[in-house]
Design a protein around this motif. Sequence first.
Motif: not given
Length: 576
Positions: A24-36, A475-487
Amino acid sequence: MHFKWRYTSTSESEECMAQTLAKKLNIAPVLAQLLLRRGITTESAAKRFFRPQLTDLINPFLMKDMDLAVDRLNDAIGRKERILVYGDYDVDGCTAVALVYKFLQQFYSNIDYYIPDRYDEGYGVSKKGIHYAKETGVSLIIILDCGIKAINEIAYAKELGIDFIICDHHVPDDTLPCAIATLNPKRTDDTYPFKNLCGCGVGFKFMQGFARSNGIPFSQLQPMLDLCAVSVAADLVPVEGENRILAYHGLRQLNQDPSVGLKAIIEVCGMTGRQITMSDIMFKIGPRINASGRMENGKASVDLLVEKDYESALKVSNQINEYNEQRKDIDKQMTDEANQIVARLENQRHRSSIVIYDESWKKGVIGIVASRLTEIYFRPTIVITRDGDMATGSARSVAGFDVYAAIKSCRDLLLNFGGHTYACGLTLKWENVKEFQNRFQKYVENNIMPEQKEQILNIDAELEFKDITKKLHSDLRKFAPFGPGNPKPLFATHDVYDFGTSKVVGRQQEHIKLELVDSKSNNIMNGIAFGQSAVARYIKSRRSFDIAYTIEDNTYRHGATQLQIEDIHTISPQKE
């Protein structure tokens, strides 16, 4: 020192959900696992996570006492009272004071700011600060990032006809000071939906409430978000919920149109033209703002953050940079001395905590030393120095252990203490230091879990080098900003080899610049392993090893991908 690697297992149902979400998001499954794993299970939730919206900021009037605080501020402005914005001398306090002062100054001129001297006045509300307020005709003090435990001081100010509005985020006691309003989402009687705002974040919510009550468009408050991003990153609060929104848009502001003061710091840091990240704030911008309060007086940092003239800001920024260089020298000396003390304590390696003290250590640097010792020995740590008949301490903790609760258990020995789960400050009589040391260490021994004393890297996923494509990195950049709670996601690749060009670098030859290939492809990956030159000889032997790493932008080669190697195992570790 090698870390223990802990691998996150994935069930068949999770893998199935990840595959569906990835399509659905057109991303790699490994990144989808990170979302879950972040609790994000739907396409719409993922899009909100990737693109946080300012419209999702919480109504400020849901915070306890917000109506009282806004009403008192409106009355003060209406009656032309003199207002003092007062804050702590660290990054969170200085950014909070700068934000509130700058915003209110657009509409009201009878306003001043005050930062207590760490060495002369100590932490929080001081009698000297109250006297300054009285002498300058102040009748309302807005205090930021401190004040939640200043019961006696605020009562004294009230006798002098001075009201307080408290904006704090530290854990409160059962009894609150007699302020007109106490804004703190950690109050037990506060139902505000997000509890983990930093001090600057609470100040921002106060200004948001003030703006809303006066019909001031949010667009006038939005330029202050760069200060929020600096505070969220430097104060290590969880980068989730409302903090994520503030940090995301604050970073955008910082990169597109930073305030004059922050622009000058960026220039002095040598980062002009670069994309500023949370890591840049933590390791470059934040320490410079902090340096003023550690070495001299934090007011210089606020002077810089509210400055409107760039040349003047650059001058102050260079001075603060000098403070930071001095701080580095003292920091190194004190850390070396602290390590020697720990080494002399024969039974220290069997203890669950570290409490050390020295009469000569500089009060403004003990927090940094506590952080370094925590990283080295992975134990809750308190570093204490002497101040006359008093002792001042700074505590840092390891993941999962509440150092605030440990200190609170010794409160009968303390004159003052405050903070949160992972960082605290405390004051006690010097004569009570040894008793405090014994009591604190006994509490930790009885309450810390074995796994909290282990140096663990949580591996999010295993990758092969062929998996690390430009799209995956993008796609990994979209997970930013990083920090505690979102390492920042941590990956592992097994059986990698030196391509033949890896070399030791750094002033003291302490780092390794790597060019690697894995055993399953011909892909070459560049990497940097900071402080790990001890394994350079093994790597150059062309034997295989395993790496744990994050995926980064190479700042020296625009658009290139680089692995930041967090740990190297020369023998394959057993999976848990």
